[in-house]
Design an enzyme around this catalytic site. Structure first.
Site, PDB file in Angstrom:
ATOM      1  N   ARG A  97      54.760  70.073  56.698  1.00 40.84           N
ATOM      2  CA  ARG A  97      55.176  68.760  57.197  1.00 40.84           C
ATOM      3  C   ARG A  97      54.263  67.662  56.649  1.00 40.84           C
ATOM      4  O   ARG A  97      54.733  66.568  56.330  1.00 40.84           O
ATOM      5  CB  ARG A  97      55.164  68.747  58.731  1.00 40.84           C
ATOM      6  CG  ARG A  97      55.520  67.380  59.292  1.00 40.84           C
ATOM      7  CD  ARG A  97      55.644  67.364  60.800  1.00 40.84           C
ATOM      8  NE  ARG A  97      55.890  66.010  61.278  1.00 40.84           N
ATOM      9  CZ  ARG A  97      56.111  65.686  62.546  1.00 40.84           C
ATOM     10  NH1 ARG A  97      56.104  66.637  63.467  1.00 40.84           N
ATOM     11  NH2 ARG A  97      56.315  64.433  62.896  1.00 40.84           N
ATOM     12  N   ASN A 151      64.656  71.129  63.302  1.00 41.57           N
ATOM     13  CA  ASN A 151      65.014  69.980  62.465  1.00 41.57           C
ATOM     14  C   ASN A 151      65.002  70.344  60.992  1.00 41.57           C
ATOM     15  O   ASN A 151      64.315  71.273  60.595  1.00 41.57           O
ATOM     16  CB  ASN A 151      64.018  68.839  62.713  1.00 41.57           C
ATOM     17  CG  ASN A 151      64.346  68.059  63.964  1.00 41.57           C
ATOM     18  OD1 ASN A 151      65.502  67.840  64.276  1.00 41.57           O
ATOM     19  ND2 ASN A 151      63.319  67.642  64.683  1.00 41.57           N
ATOM     20  N   CYS A 173      69.519  68.436  70.396  1.00 39.59           N
ATOM     21  CA  CYS A 173      68.426  67.508  70.123  1.00 39.59           C
ATOM     22  C   CYS A 173      68.092  66.785  71.425  1.00 39.59           C
ATOM     23  O   CYS A 173      68.948  66.616  72.296  1.00 39.59           O
ATOM     24  CB  CYS A 173      68.862  66.513  69.047  1.00 39.59           C
ATOM     25  SG  CYS A 173      67.629  65.271  68.618  1.00 39.59           S
ATOM     26  N   HIS A 203      70.187  62.509  64.812  1.00 36.42           N
ATOM     27  CA  HIS A 203      69.244  61.443  64.463  1.00 36.42           C
ATOM     28  C   HIS A 203      69.957  60.243  63.844  1.00 36.42           C
ATOM     29  O   HIS A 203      69.325  59.392  63.227  1.00 36.42           O
ATOM     30  CB  HIS A 203      68.124  61.957  63.542  1.00 36.42           C
ATOM     31  CG  HIS A 203      67.163  62.857  64.245  1.00 36.42           C
ATOM     32  ND1 HIS A 203      66.027  63.380  63.653  1.00 36.42           N
ATOM     33  CD2 HIS A 203      67.162  63.340  65.520  1.00 36.42           C
ATOM     34  CE1 HIS A 203      65.384  64.140  64.531  1.00 36.42           C
ATOM     35  NE2 HIS A 203      66.057  64.135  65.666  1.00 36.42           N
ATOM     36  N   TYR A 257      65.935  56.612  65.720  1.00 35.13           N
ATOM     37  CA  TYR A 257      65.854  56.931  64.294  1.00 35.13           C
ATOM     38  C   TYR A 257      66.593  55.920  63.417  1.00 35.13           C
ATOM     39  O   TYR A 257      66.382  55.886  62.206  1.00 35.13           O
ATOM     40  CB  TYR A 257      66.386  58.345  64.028  1.00 35.13           C
ATOM     41  CG  TYR A 257      65.428  59.423  64.439  1.00 35.13           C
ATOM     42  CD1 TYR A 257      64.510  59.957  63.547  1.00 35.13           C
ATOM     43  CD2 TYR A 257      65.418  59.916  65.744  1.00 35.13           C
ATOM     44  CE1 TYR A 257      63.617  60.945  63.921  1.00 35.13           C
ATOM     45  CE2 TYR A 257      64.529  60.899  66.144  1.00 35.13           C
ATOM     46  CZ  TYR A 257      63.630  61.407  65.227  1.00 35.13           C
ATOM     47  OH  TYR A 257      62.733  62.379  65.600  1.00 35.13           O
TER      48      TYR A 257
END
Length: 446
Positions: A97, A151, A173, A203, A257
């Site tokens: 990440r 995700n 989510c 998102h 988002y």
């Protein structure tokens, strides 16, 4: 379901989020008798799995419920006879990440784990693993529901629906439930009195209409959201206020988002400051994870620690555990899920994943038809859906051309030349977790 109770398998069981899930199952034990909870992880995650597993056992013992906690590094040992399988993994762990965020930012574009270049690479690493899990489930627990929290959930669910061998697949989510709880708090009403018609993509979901006790309050909510003091955001997204005129003109509720698309310049500027300081969200989370696991090792700890709220998974257990309970108990209540479109939203392929409200029954969720999205939001939804579809194809086929196409058509990547530069650098950085691109990587490395 088996008469002696429910068997649930959590893949990625060594996650710092697992205590949230365990707490959710404990709270619902009377209606959802989870007799076996299997936590499974990869060998590299063995230490964290044992730490989390021991905390889970202490939580269950304190609660006095007859839930057995099993730990294993072998998925095939855990899966047989499962009723539900939840997935909450990070292929490449937090080190990956950090690369997903820092490499794009080093080239002056947004770096984020589910959007843009970072989201693409998280999907490329994750999709093959989840497709393998779906295949194992079809062999070992064909009647189980696969509930994915990993995700980028939209892209991952897209791939599972189009390429997977297991049919009972749902994506979930915490953004919709967080949105609903936050807006209820803003309005000063109980959450169960408030309803939001959600539709869009993961998102990238919009609240098309908000009602309290059946009376529409969408305009009032938009006015509240325009107040800089009343922000709808998530832990990992800077709470930048919306332009009031824009919100009023949009006419629907954006999710946090959406700032990446409607406030790209401001978000990028903030991320570049964090990049320079070595405090990108991934780096902050890594430090937080270290602190959490130090806490989890305390043998006196028997409940979920409050600090976990800083991790960003607010209402995670409510979303996941409530869904499982609704499927198990045939509740016919409404959940916002990532599910096969099948005409729910006009203009999106039937086999694609969309995020919409569904009535949840024991046979599975029934999406509530939406029709056409408002003109003002349809274009962005279509663009991101094309990105997800091409990205999923790249993940499955290992096609460099498709990966470049996906990177370039994402609105957070400004040009094909930057797309190619970032793509090549990220392929090299993540090659250990991208075996499907092996041939191209060999050629690239000379």
């Amino acid at each position: 379901m088996r008469k002696e109770g429910v068997k649930i398998v959590t893949i990625g069981g060594g996650s710092s989020y697992t205590p949230e899930l365990v707490e959710g199952f404990i709270k619902r034990y009377a209606e959802l008798p989870v007799r076996e909870l299997w936590l499974t992880d990869i060998p590299e995650g063995k230490e964290k799995l044992e730490i989390v597993g021991n905390l889970a056992r202490r939580m269950v013992k304190k609660a006095g419920v007859p839930m057995e906690i099993h730990l294993t590094l072998e998925r095939k040992e855990a899966l047989p006879g499962a009723d539900f399988v939840t997935t909450q993994m990070r292929v490449g762990r937090l080190e990956a990440r950090i690369k997903d965020e820092r490499i794009p930012l080093s080239h002056g574009i947004i770096g984020q784990e589910t959007n843009g270049a970072g989201g693409l690479f998280k999907g490329l690493r994750t999709i093959p693993v989840l497709l393998a899990i779906a295949e194992e489930m079809q062999q070992l627990c064909p009647d189980a529901w696969l509930i994915n929290f990993t995700n980028p959930a939209g892209m991952v669910t897209e791939a599972l629906l189009r390429y997977g061998k297991h049919l009972k697949v749902l994506g979930i989510c915490n953004v919709p439930i967080t949105t609903r709880m936050t807006i209820a708090s803003m309005l000063g009403v109980e959450a169960d009195r408030l309803h939001i018609d959600f539709a869009g993509l993961n998102h990238l979901v919009y609240g098309l209409r908000v009602t309290v006790d059946g009376e529409e309050v969408t305009g009032q909510v938009l006015e509240l959201l325009a107040d800089p003091e009343k922000q709808l955001s998530m832990r990992n997204i800077a709470p930048m206020p919306w332009e009031p005129t824009f919100l009023k003109a949009l006419g629907v509720i954006p999710c946090p988002y959406h700032r990446y698309y409607y406030k790209t310049e401001q978000i990028l500027a903030e991320e570049l400051k964090q990049f320079a300081a070595g405090t990108t969200r991934a780096e902050v989370v890594k430090k937080l994870e270290d602190d959490l696991f130090a806490l989890y090792q305390d043998e006196q700890l028997e409940t979920k620690p409050d600090i976990l709220a800083k991790r960003g998974g607010a209402y995670y257990s409510d979303a996941a555990c409530s869904l499982i309970s609704s499927l198990y108990n045939d509740k016919h209540d409404i959940h916002t899920l990532n599910i096969r479109n099948n005409g729910t939203i006009e203009g999106i392929p039937d086999e694609s994943a969309v995020e919409v409200n569904c009535i949840v029954t024991k046979e599975g969720p029934k999406p509530i038809p939406v029709g056409a999205l408002p003109e003002a939001v349809n274009g962005l939804v279509q663009q991101i859906k094309s990105f997800e579809r091409v990205a999923a194809e790249a993940a499955v086929t290992g096609s460099y051309d498709k990966a470049l196409l996906a990177m370039t058509i994402n609105p957070l990547v400004p040009s094909d030349s930057i797309a190619k530069t970032v793509l090549d650098e990220m392929l090299a950085a993540h090659q250990e977790f991208l075996p499907q691109f092996g041939k191209h990587l060999q050629e690239m490395m000379g």
